[in-house]
Write an enzyme that holds these catalytic residues in place. Structure first.
Site, short mmCIF file in Angstrom:
data_model
loop_
_atom_site.label_atom_id
_atom_site.label_comp_id
_atom_site.label_asym_id
_atom_site.label_seq_id
_atom_site.Cartn_x
_atom_site.Cartn_y
_atom_site.Cartn_z
N ASP A 90 -30.01 33.27 -16.03
CA ASP A 90 -29.37 34.44 -15.42
C ASP A 90 -29.84 35.75 -16.07
O ASP A 90 -30.15 35.78 -17.26
CB ASP A 90 -27.85 34.29 -15.58
CG ASP A 90 -27.09 35.26 -14.70
OD1 ASP A 90 -27.68 35.82 -13.76
OD2 ASP A 90 -25.90 35.47 -14.96
N GLY A 91 -29.87 36.80 -15.26
CA GLY A 91 -30.14 38.14 -15.79
C GLY A 91 -31.47 38.73 -15.36
O GLY A 91 -31.85 39.81 -15.83
N GLY B 252 -32.26 40.10 -12.49
CA GLY B 252 -32.05 41.36 -11.76
C GLY B 252 -31.77 42.51 -12.72
O GLY B 252 -32.35 43.60 -12.59
N ARG C 182 -36.21 43.88 -8.07
CA ARG C 182 -35.66 42.60 -8.53
C ARG C 182 -36.73 41.51 -8.55
O ARG C 182 -36.69 40.60 -9.37
CB ARG C 182 -34.50 42.17 -7.61
CG ARG C 182 -33.26 43.05 -7.74
CD ARG C 182 -32.13 42.59 -6.82
NE ARG C 182 -31.67 41.25 -7.14
CZ ARG C 182 -30.80 40.95 -8.09
NH1 ARG C 182 -30.30 41.90 -8.85
NH2 ARG C 182 -30.45 39.71 -8.32
N HIS D 187 -37.55 38.40 -11.23
CA HIS D 187 -37.72 36.96 -10.96
C HIS D 187 -39.09 36.46 -11.43
O HIS D 187 -39.22 35.35 -11.92
CB HIS D 187 -37.51 36.66 -9.47
CG HIS D 187 -36.10 36.86 -9.03
ND1 HIS D 187 -35.02 36.42 -9.76
CD2 HIS D 187 -35.56 37.49 -7.94
CE1 HIS D 187 -33.90 36.74 -9.14
NE2 HIS D 187 -34.20 37.40 -8.04
N THR E 31 -26.56 26.86 -4.15
CA THR E 31 -26.16 26.79 -2.74
C THR E 31 -25.58 28.14 -2.29
O THR E 31 -25.53 28.43 -1.11
CB THR E 31 -25.09 25.68 -2.52
OG1 THR E 31 -24.12 25.76 -3.56
CG2 THR E 31 -25.72 24.30 -2.55
N LEU F 11 -41.31 15.56 -21.33
CA LEU F 11 -40.03 16.11 -20.86
C LEU F 11 -39.73 15.74 -19.41
O LEU F 11 -40.62 15.79 -18.55
CB LEU F 11 -40.12 17.64 -20.97
CG LEU F 11 -38.93 18.44 -20.47
CD1 LEU F 11 -37.77 18.36 -21.46
CD2 LEU F 11 -39.31 19.91 -20.24
N ARG G 196 -19.49 31.77 -17.58
CA ARG G 196 -19.00 30.79 -16.61
C ARG G 196 -20.14 29.83 -16.25
O ARG G 196 -21.30 30.11 -16.50
CB ARG G 196 -18.45 31.49 -15.36
CG ARG G 196 -19.42 32.43 -14.71
CD ARG G 196 -18.85 33.12 -13.47
NE ARG G 196 -19.80 34.11 -13.00
CZ ARG G 196 -19.77 35.40 -13.32
NH1 ARG G 196 -18.81 35.87 -14.08
NH2 ARG G 196 -20.70 36.23 -12.89
N LEU G 197 -19.76 28.73 -15.57
CA LEU G 197 -20.76 27.72 -15.20
C LEU G 197 -21.31 27.93 -13.80
O LEU G 197 -22.37 27.37 -13.46
CB LEU G 197 -20.17 26.31 -15.31
CG LEU G 197 -19.96 25.80 -16.75
CD1 LEU G 197 -19.32 24.42 -16.73
CD2 LEU G 197 -21.29 25.74 -17.50
C1 FPP Z 1 -30.32 34.70 -11.68
O1 FPP Z 1 -30.56 36.03 -12.06
C2 FPP Z 1 -31.57 34.12 -11.26
C3 FPP Z 1 -31.79 33.55 -10.07
C4 FPP Z 1 -30.78 33.37 -9.02
C5 FPP Z 1 -33.12 33.06 -9.75
C6 FPP Z 1 -33.72 32.33 -10.89
C7 FPP Z 1 -35.10 32.10 -10.57
C8 FPP Z 1 -36.08 32.09 -11.50
C9 FPP Z 1 -35.89 32.26 -12.94
C10 FPP Z 1 -37.42 31.81 -11.06
C11 FPP Z 1 -37.37 30.46 -10.49
C12 FPP Z 1 -38.43 29.62 -10.94
C13 FPP Z 1 -38.85 28.67 -10.15
C14 FPP Z 1 -39.98 27.84 -10.57
C15 FPP Z 1 -38.23 28.46 -8.82
P1 FPP Z 1 -29.96 37.18 -11.17
O2 FPP Z 1 -30.96 37.53 -10.14
O3 FPP Z 1 -28.63 36.77 -10.65
O4 FPP Z 1 -29.82 38.32 -12.22
P2 FPP Z 1 -28.70 39.45 -12.26
O5 FPP Z 1 -27.37 38.73 -12.43
O6 FPP Z 1 -29.08 40.24 -13.46
O7 FPP Z 1 -28.81 40.19 -10.97
#
Ligand code: FPP
Length: 244
Positions: A25-26, A28, A38, A42, A71, A135, A198-199
């Site tokens: 997470d994080g 964005g 954003r 990613h 989801t 792994l 949170r989870l």
């Molecule tokens: C959460 O951060 C991140 C996501 C929902 C996407 C996670 C995706 C990646 C790390 C790349 C995926 C890699 C593969 C190989 C598919 P957020 O966008 O919610 O961040 P924020 O809470 O700061 O907005």
């Protein structure tokens, strides 16, 4: 190999978690801090995912499960969803990401609704990597813990209806055999960076006795050193599983 920031007392008897879960997470906020779109967050998050997966493999972690797309993430703007799907596509096309690393790649979540070419790439990647000995990397895509439990319940009910099992056969172990992680140990520790506590529907069934570790670092900035700190903290936890 133990690293210098692991406390001395842990170096000799350090226990590695068998299964680590990470909520990435994080991304964005990382981008926003840099006045970037954003999508740049990613991209940085994806690059870091590769770094951390390789590192887990190197230090001998057996299972790593990462939350890449939930989801609920379909609610995001179409362009952002497409961006994450493109990242996934690129990751799968570059088979060196797992083949050269001796990584077994598995997917958890309902992949059937993904674009057809991605479904094909997923099947190829799972097939190509199934005999690797390093792994086991579970990528959670279109994954939701509650959705996973609903699917398990439906499968079990069908077996009862078809007379294959009776209601008395339903047990915790039967449910574990009907979730995506069947045959794998539950996560020992779940890590969530970015200051959220949170989870968020991640491994709802499997996390019953997982240790939880939170950090304020945003995912793209989360380094192997942060991971080592989580492992260090794990080594100082007293896991009683309800006992004394
Ligand atoms: C959460 O951060 C991140 C996501 C929902 C996407 C996670 C995706 C990646 C790390 C790349 C995926 C890699 C593969 C190989 C598919 P957020 O966008 O919610 O961040 P924020 O809470 O700061 O907005």
């Amino acid at each position: 190999m133990p690293l210098p920031w692991i406390k001395k007392k842990n170096i000799v008897n350090r226990v590695l978690p068998t299964h680590i879960g990470i909520i990435m997470d994080g991304n964005g906020r990382w981008a926003k801090k840099r006045a970037l779109p954003r999508s740049a967050g990613h991209a940085a998050g994806s690059s870091n995912f590769k770094t951390i997966a390789k590192y887990c493999n190197k230090i001998g972690i057996k299972y790593l499960t990462v939350y890449a797309f939930s989801t609920e993430n379909w609610k995001r703007p179409k362009q952002e969803v497409e961006n994450i799907m493109n990242i996934l596509r690129d990751y799968l096309k570059d088979t060196s990401n797992f083949k050269d690393e001796n990584i077994v790649l598995k997917f958890i979540g309902d992949i059937n609704v993904l674009p057809a070419d991605i479904i094909n790439l997923i099947h190829e990647a799972e097939n190509d990597s199934k005999d690797a000995t390093g792994l086991i990397l579970n990528l959670a895509i279109n994954y939701g813990g509650k959705d996973e439990i609903v699917t398990a319940v439906k499968n079990i009910c069908t077996d009862v209806q078809d007379g294959k099992i009776s209601i008395d056969d339903i047990s915790e172990s039967l449910i574990s055999q009907n979730v995506y992680t069947k045959g794998q140990p539950d996560p020992d520790i779940i890590i969530r960076p970015s200051g959220e506590y949170r989870l968020s529907n991640f491994l709802v069934w499997q996390s019953a006795y997982s240790e939880l570790w939170f950090s304020n670092v945003l995912w793209p900035d989360f380094t192997p050193k942060d991971l080592e700190q989580a492992i260090d903290a794990y080594n100082n936890r007293d896991r009683r599983f309800g006992g004394v």
